[in-house]
Each structure stands twice: as structure tokens, then as C-alpha cells.
Design a protein around this motif. Structure first.
Motif, mmCIF file in Angstrom:
data_model
loop_
_atom_site.group_PDB
_atom_site.id
_atom_site.type_symbol
_atom_site.label_atom_id
_atom_site.label_comp_id
_atom_site.label_asym_id
_atom_site.label_seq_id
_atom_site.Cartn_x
_atom_site.Cartn_y
_atom_site.Cartn_z
ATOM 1 N N GLN A 339 20.300 14.538 44.271
ATOM 2 C CA GLN A 339 19.573 15.124 45.393
ATOM 3 C C GLN A 339 18.068 15.216 45.103
ATOM 4 O OE1 GLN A 339 21.595 18.377 47.532
ATOM 5 N NE2 GLN A 339 23.207 18.261 45.981
ATOM 6 N N ARG A 340 17.528 14.143 44.514
ATOM 7 C CA ARG A 340 16.112 14.126 44.167
ATOM 8 C C ARG A 340 15.484 12.789 44.572
ATOM 9 N NH1 ARG A 340 14.981 18.570 44.504
ATOM 10 N NH2 ARG A 340 12.950 18.210 43.528
ATOM 11 N N THR A 356 9.018 13.763 39.385
ATOM 12 C CA THR A 356 10.014 14.160 40.368
ATOM 13 C C THR A 356 9.439 15.301 41.193
ATOM 14 O OG1 THR A 356 11.814 13.528 38.865
ATOM 15 C CG2 THR A 356 12.390 14.941 40.729
ATOM 16 N N ASN A 361 16.412 20.024 47.722
ATOM 17 C CA ASN A 361 17.551 19.198 47.336
ATOM 18 C C ASN A 361 18.294 18.703 48.586
ATOM 19 O OD1 ASN A 361 16.867 19.840 44.767
ATOM 20 N ND2 ASN A 361 18.802 20.793 44.213
ATOM 21 N N ARG A 362 18.447 17.388 48.652
ATOM 22 C CA ARG A 362 19.243 16.758 49.708
ATOM 23 C C ARG A 362 19.855 15.493 49.123
ATOM 24 N NH1 ARG A 362 14.269 17.690 52.471
ATOM 25 N NH2 ARG A 362 14.388 19.547 53.793
ATOM 26 N N HIS A 363 20.838 14.927 49.814
ATOM 27 C CA HIS A 363 21.453 13.676 49.365
ATOM 28 C C HIS A 363 20.609 12.500 49.884
ATOM 29 C CE1 HIS A 363 24.821 16.571 49.075
ATOM 30 N NE2 HIS A 363 25.194 15.813 48.054
#
Length: 591
Positions: A339-340, A356, A361-363
Motif C-alpha cells: 500500500q505504498r 517513499t 495507505n491504499r492498494h
């Protein structure tokens, strides 16, 4: 009064030169010489300060987007000068959307179609009619679809191939390019399930299908580029456990070469010159190995495999772009189940520094890159989600730490005769109008003969687009422009970042105007002077007589009429130059 534009729109060729290098004395162009030109960055059509990557700033495009692992595309689809978005959503709903950019990264969504299970999408001018059409891979009954643009953003569906590789395959990766060298676009498509790759020869309105290879396992992505430098387009393919290159002989006949036979789950490709040696390299995400891999093109269809990172969880989307920008290509990778989003900054010698950014956070899986807010630096577009959870389409402004200031000085502009210079006009892109501190300062000096010059007069200060009178009484010494005419002009541009150097002014265009009826040999309306070269204006009919070549030229440089010894031409209202035997141009005004 008629206004003549002295400098044209800023372009890459305009902002050229370098320290100590100035253009020719007689030019309307803008060649620059400056001791601190390294502090400037030239973007097509724009000039701004240089900067280094700092962070990303998040903006939502569409919270309903999600689905599977196809990449969104960034392209000026309506051809209005800013970057729009193309994205396919699957499932719930299955849809192909385009998003119109209002100019500063604000988007309005429009539906092109609702095909079943849409996947990869790319825009190109299929018919060569001046607008962009859309190619889509889909499944199951319409595997390869073209949407023909009517020029007004109305799209008509054309099915190229209902089943790319029967019976149990799904069209996946697509690419376009002139593969047979006949001047039109051909198509490439890969499949998962059947593991195949095909190219489609355009013979408008039909397509001739050619199969390059089958039985490779799932094939997720494909790109075209001239990898061997022979002037035709080759094909690179990510086929799960192998990376293939199909060498083109120039007529659409291909020979397969294996670049890498050790990948675990080769997924997404991006192609670009990452080492700056003039040929295209290939970067790849290997989802199964958690790796980002670079295949450096060494020439002769030889590639060196370089693992940039092998610590990721599930790298999917990958794109290249000059994020800082500093003249070399960086990489952006979506790490779905971690999720990065990771950024790999290139030092120009294939040394990559990983960062980063601290975004939610997401998919994340699909990646695009392009200047979405008109600030002359690339932004990042990422879509996120799972088949059962849509997490949105987001764009991320690339926030840089800019140089605080820099100065460039123009070459000498030669007007040909003495002119009464009137105004300086600046076009200044600004998608952050409320942020203070970004300024452009212009200084001007002038000369009658090119030997002695006025002092530098200025600054004429711009915090946005506008114009300033050169004889503005608030500028010491500017009254010189009110009382004297000059043939030569030179100017200096200074750009200033805002207080914390996170915003820079962006110069689109700088223009000087003068009165063409100033002294210096101009002919006024109705003046029938035979003159040295026999120039007469009778109403709107211009008669020119002289020895040798005679030319009548518009203010844009276009030749309106030409002949030997004599020209007679009826002119529309405007300003025209007359040249006989290559002698300096004299100007005439037609009302």
C-alpha cells in the motif's frame, strides 16, 4: 497603432545557449547567455527555476475508481493544451472514462463506454484526422476496441478483434506504432490465459492480424520502441517468466529474442533512455520476486540486467519521468499490497535513490505521469483498490525545493530600423494565485547603432501575466523610451521563488511591442513615395519595383508575395515588410 510581436512564444529552442553563448545579433528569437543558467529548467513552452524533489501533495480525481490492475493514461485528449486522463474501471461498474482537465488539475469525468471487463487503454490519432482516438483491451466478446473521436469528444465504437486468441484468453496489454513503415499506426495486443502476442497491420478501414508468438503464459504488458537504432519500431513484451524483444526488419517481419528468462511474474513495463546514452532501456516490475529490474540497452540487442530493488511486496505499476527535473529519467512504482508508492531518483548514471512519500495507505497499482497542473514539472497519477473495494483515482503534485533565484540575459534583438518601443508583456503560468512571493523581473537596455547602450532599465516587476509600459515613470531612466527610438534591444529575465522556495514562477512568453510608424524609413498609409526602391501604396494595393528579388512579408515572417523586379499585391489591413535585393526591410501599414 499596430503592434508587432518581437519575440515568439518561448520554446526549447528559444531558451538555449548556455554560459557565455549568445545568439546572432540579427534575430527575433531568444537565445540566452547566463552565468547561472544551471538554476533554470526549460520545459517545452515554459521556463522556471530548477528544483529537487521534496514530497507529494495529494488530490482526489474520482473516489469511485478501483478494480483490477490496469494503468491510467495521461494525454491531452481534447487537445486544448492541458493534460487530461483516460482510465478503465472494472468491475462495478465496467466503464471507460475520460477526465477533462480544467487547467490546474481539476477534473470533470465523462463516460466513453461501458464495455465488459475493460483493461489497458491508450490514445492515438488512428485516422490521421487531427484528433485522438482511444484503443482499449477488453474481454470476452470484444477483445480489442477502437473508439473513434469525431473531433468534438463524441466516440464511436469499432471492434478490431472480437477474440484476440481463442478460446480461453483475455486481451490485456496494448501498444501502438507504425510497425511496417507505411506511415500509419498499427496495433499490438497481448493476452493472458493463452499467453500470446499479435500485431495488427492497418489497411484502413480493415486490420490484418499477425501472430508473433503463443503459449507464453500470461502476458501482461507490451511497449514499442526502436531498440536497435535501425529506424524502425521493435516490440518488448512482459510474458510472466520471460521478457521478449521482437526485432523488426522494417517491414513488419519480427525475430524473437529473449532478454530475460528468469522472471517470476513479469508484470508492467516502461521504456525510456534511463542512462542517457541515446537508446531506449527497459524497466520492469516483477511482482512475484518483489523486484524492480532495469534492462540497460548496450546496443546490438544486448541488455544488462540490473536489479534496482528486490525488497518490495507486490510491485505492479511502473512509469518513468524526470521528477526533479534534472535531465534524467526517474522511476515511480506502485507497491500494491504494501500500500505504498516508491520513487527512485536517478543520479544520471543509473544510481537510484529510493524515497517513499508519506501518503495514505491504499492498494496502489496503476501509475501514470505528466504535468497535470501546468507547473512545468511531472505529477503522478495513481489508481488504487481491490476488485471488491474501490479506493479511488488520485493525482499527486510533485513538490520541489526550487532554486531561490536565477538570471538569464537575451541575445540582441535587431528591429532592422529605429523603433519607438512601447511595452513589455509577460505570460506567467500560475495555478497557485494566492501564494505570494513568486515574481519575474525584466530589465531592458537599448541602442541606436549597436555600439553604445543605455544602462539597464528596470526592474519591471510581474507577479502574474500582464504588460508594463517601457516608459513607466516609476522606473528610473525609463523616460528614455519616451523620447528616443532604438534599433537594438536586449533584456534580462530574473525569476524568484516564494519565501520557502516551494513555488516558482513559470514564464510562458515574453513579448515586446513597438509602434511601426516610428521614424526610420516607414511608409505611412497613402504615402506614394517612389523612394529609392520604388515603393507605392495606392489604397490597399502595394506596388514594388526594383532590381533583383522583391518580397512582401507579414509580421509573422510569412512571405505574402514575391517576384523578380516587380510585385503588385492587394493586401488586407495590417503591417507588412518590403525587401528588395535582400536589403533591410521597410515597413508599411495598411488600414
Amino acid at each position: 497603432m499596430v503592434i508587432l510581436f518581437v519575440s515568439q512564444s518561448v520554446s526549447q529552442s528559444d531558451w538555449s545557449g548556455g554560459p557565455g553563448v549568445c545568439g546572432p545579433v540579427s534575430t527575433w528569437g531568444n537565445t540566452f547567455c547566463s552565468a547561472d543558467s544551471s538554476a533554470f529548467y526549460e520545459f517545452p513552452g515554459k521556463l522556471r527555476l530548477k528544483g529537487v524533489f521534496r514530497t507529494l501533495e495529494e488530490y482526489l480525481v474520482d473516489g469511485s475508481m478501483g478494480g483490477y490492475d490496469n494503468n491510467p493514461d495521461i494525454v491531452d485528449l481534447d487537445m486544448d493544451g492541458d493534460k487530461d486522463l483516460l482510465a478503465a474501471n472494472e468491475p462495478s461498474p465496467d466503464a471507460l472514462y475520460w477526465y477533462e482537465n480544467a487547467g490546474c488539475g481539476s477534473f470533470t469525468r465523462y463516460t466513453i463506454d461501458n464495455p465488459y471487463s475493460p483493461d489497458e487503454v491508450v490514445a492515438f490519432d488512428w485516422r490521421g484526422d487531427g484528433d485522438l482516438d482511444v484503443l482499449l483491451s477488453s474481454y470476452p466478446s470484444e477483445d480489442l476496441i477502437l473508439y473513434e473521436n469525431d473531433g468534438a469528444m463524441g466516440f464511436t465504437k469499432v471492434v478490431v478483434d472480437g477474440d484476440v486468441y481463442p478460446p480461453a484468453s483475455q486481451s490485456q496489454g496494448v501498444a501502438v506504432g507504425d510497425l511496417d513503415g507505411d506511415g500509419d499506426y498499427d496495433l499490438v495486443a497481448t493476452t493472458i490465459g493463452g499467453g500470446s502476442i499479435h500485431w495488427y497491420e492497418q489497411q484502413y478501414p480493415n486490420w490484418v492480424k499477425h501472430t508473433l508468438m503463443t503459449g507464453q503464459g500470461d502476458s501482461y504488458d507490451v511497449e514499442v520502441a526502436d531498440f536497435d537504432g535501425d529506424g524502425d519500431l521493435d516490440i518488448v513484451q512482459a510474458a510472466r517468466t520471460e521478457v521478449y524483444l521482437f526485432e523488426n526488419d522494417g517491414s513488419g517481419n519480427f525475430t524473437a529474442h529473449t532478454i530475460d528468462g528468469t522472471t517470476s511474474f513479469a508484470f508492467n513495463l516502461t521504456v525510456g533512455d534511463l542512462d542517457g546514452d541515446g537508446d531506449p532501456d527497459v524497466a520492469l516490475t516483477d511482482e512475484g520476486a518483489g523486484s524492480v529490474i532495469l534492462y540497460r540497452n548496450d546496443g546490438g540487442l544486448t541488455f544488462t540486467r540490473i536489479v534496482i530493488d528486490n525488497t518490495l511486496t507486490s510491485p505492479y505499476g511502473i512509469e518513468k519521468g524526470d521528477l526533479e527535473p534534472d535531465g534524467d529519467l526517474d522511476l515511480i512504482v506502485a507497491d500494491k499490497f504494501a500500500q505504498r508508492v516508491h520513487i527512485y531518483l536517478n543520479d544520471g548514471s543509473l544510481g537510484f535513490t529510493k524515497t517513499t512519500p508519506a501518503i495514505p495507505n491504499r492498494h496502489y497499482f496503476g501509475v501514470g505521469i505528466g504535468d497535470l497542473n501546468g507547473d512545468a514539472s511531472p505529477d503522478i497519477l495513481v489508481r488504487a483498490g481491490l476488485p471488491t473495494a474501490h479506493e479511488g483515482l488520485w493525482w499527486y503534485k510533485t513538490v520541489l525545493k526550487y532554486e531561490p533565484t536565477a538570471t538569464l540575459t537575451s541575445s540582441i534583438l535587431d528591429a532592422g530600423v529605429y523603433r519607438r518601443w512601447l511595452q513589455v508583456q509577460v505570460s506567467f503560468s500560475n495555478c497557485n494565485p494566492s501564494a505570494p512571493g513568486k515574481e519575474i523581473h525584466v530589465y531592458v537596455r537599448a541602442s541606436r547603432y549597436g555600439s553604445s547602450w543605455t544602462t539597464w532599465i528596470g526592474p519591471y516587476v510581474f507577479t502574474g501575466s500582464g504588460s508594463r509600459n517601457l516608459n513607466d515613470p516609476s522606473i528610473p531612466g525609463s523616460d528614455t523610451f519616451a523620447v528616443e527610438s532604438f534599433r537594438y534591444l536586449q533584456y534580462r529575465v530574473e525569476l524568484y521563488a516564494n519565501a520557502d522556495s516551494t513555488l516558482t514562477p513559470i514564464l510562458d512568453e515574453i513579448v515586446f511591442t513597438y509602434d511601426p510608424l516610428g521614424n526610420g524609413g516607414d511608409l505611412a498609409v497613402g504615402e506614394a513615395g517612389e523612394g529609392k526602391y520604388g515603393v507605392r501604396l495606392e489604397g490597399r494595393v502595394l506596388k514594388v519595383r526594383g532590381r533583383g528579388e522583391v518580397r512582401v512579408i507579414g509580421v509573422d515572417g510569412r512571405v505574402v508575395a514575391e517576384g523578380v523586379e516587380e510585385v503588385v499585391v492587394r493586401l488586407k489591413p495590417g503591417v507588412y515588410g518590403v525587401s528588395i535585393e535582400g536589403r533591410p526591410v521597410r515597413y508599411i501599414v495598411v488600414r
